[in-house]
Design an enzyme around this catalytic site. Sequence first.
Site, PDB file in Angstrom:
ATOM      1  N   SER A 197      60.869  13.528  16.117  1.00 27.78           N
ATOM      2  CA  SER A 197      59.688  12.800  15.661  1.00 27.78           C
ATOM      3  C   SER A 197      59.793  11.323  16.094  1.00 27.78           C
ATOM      4  O   SER A 197      59.816  11.042  17.285  1.00 27.78           O
ATOM      5  CB  SER A 197      59.548  12.960  14.144  1.00 27.78           C
ATOM      6  N   ASP A 240      53.030  22.694  13.765  1.00 28.65           N
ATOM      7  CA  ASP A 240      53.649  21.371  13.815  1.00 28.65           C
ATOM      8  C   ASP A 240      52.603  20.277  13.648  1.00 28.65           C
ATOM      9  O   ASP A 240      51.514  20.344  14.218  1.00 28.65           O
ATOM     10  CB  ASP A 240      54.331  21.222  15.182  1.00 28.65           C
ATOM     11  N   HIS A 290      57.299  21.377  11.908  1.00 28.32           N
ATOM     12  CA  HIS A 290      57.928  20.142  12.399  1.00 28.32           C
ATOM     13  C   HIS A 290      59.456  20.160  12.323  1.00 28.32           C
ATOM     14  O   HIS A 290      60.103  19.253  12.824  1.00 28.32           O
ATOM     15  CB  HIS A 290      57.386  18.965  11.584  1.00 28.32           C
TER      16      HIS A 290
END
Length: 292
Positions: free
Chosen positions: A116, A245, A272
């Site tokens: 991320s 996601d 995610h």
Amino acid sequence: MNTSVPLSDGHIPFTYQGETFQTYCKVFGHLQGRSSNPLVVLHGGPGLTHDYLLSLSDLATSSVPVILYDQLGNGKSTHLTNKPEGFWTIDLFIDELVNLLRHFGIEDSFDILGHSWGGILGLEFEVRRQPVGLKHLVLTNALASVALYREAQSRLLATFPEWVREGMAAGINDPRKYPALKEFYAKHVCNVSPWPEEVTDSFDRVFTEEGDATVMSAPVVRGWSIIDRLHLVRVPSLVINGPDDVSQDSTVAPLFWGINRAKWVRQEGTSHMPFWEKREDYMDAVRGFLSL
């Protein structure tokens, strides 16, 4: 957490703008006598901690050490609640990463896995500094621009009740924030139920009354995009995301198309955090890529 390899932890001094802080890190495996590149793991946020990434210790072996750490302002690293917003910059976190590499003497040959926001940090490190020792870059559930990420999140949020949408839009310290976030995140961030303790620990360190949201509140990535600079990424890169996601296909596709040597793995059944949701499949994909 992988208990088959030795674990060491501690703090690394990090001097920045005339002040010395402490970066907390964990090393799975031996850095001395290794036969493969160490893997340095960059956590998300900005403002989370290494805890939710502890499953990545699965990648550590007798020859492949894995390093996780808490970025400055988070977890067991130095907290700086009184610093102005302008203190928290991408270059600060790049300098901290460089300091870690030098401390361990691995700057001549290493791999990076960024999750991320950690993917943003890894990309910016590569593009801004062109590190000679970087061999592979894993961009797991990352993003090419904040605008694309926000657009995808808005589309996903449209299917949720009003209280979730309002809570997600609330300020970081608003008491509505965490319940709404957990409702949204249960589908689009970590679909394991209940959440692994390591995941809960990371979010509690930010969103509870005892937490510290200093870094997450800072505008570190406001307006950020790397789309027009992706041609500067020199190293083989692995892009990973999932159908549920928050980093939707539209968010990560520019990474695949813009990086000269990129591979895209879309893991079914994941959101995610595929390193918890499809743990074995995820580790196999990353191992295979890093062995190339």
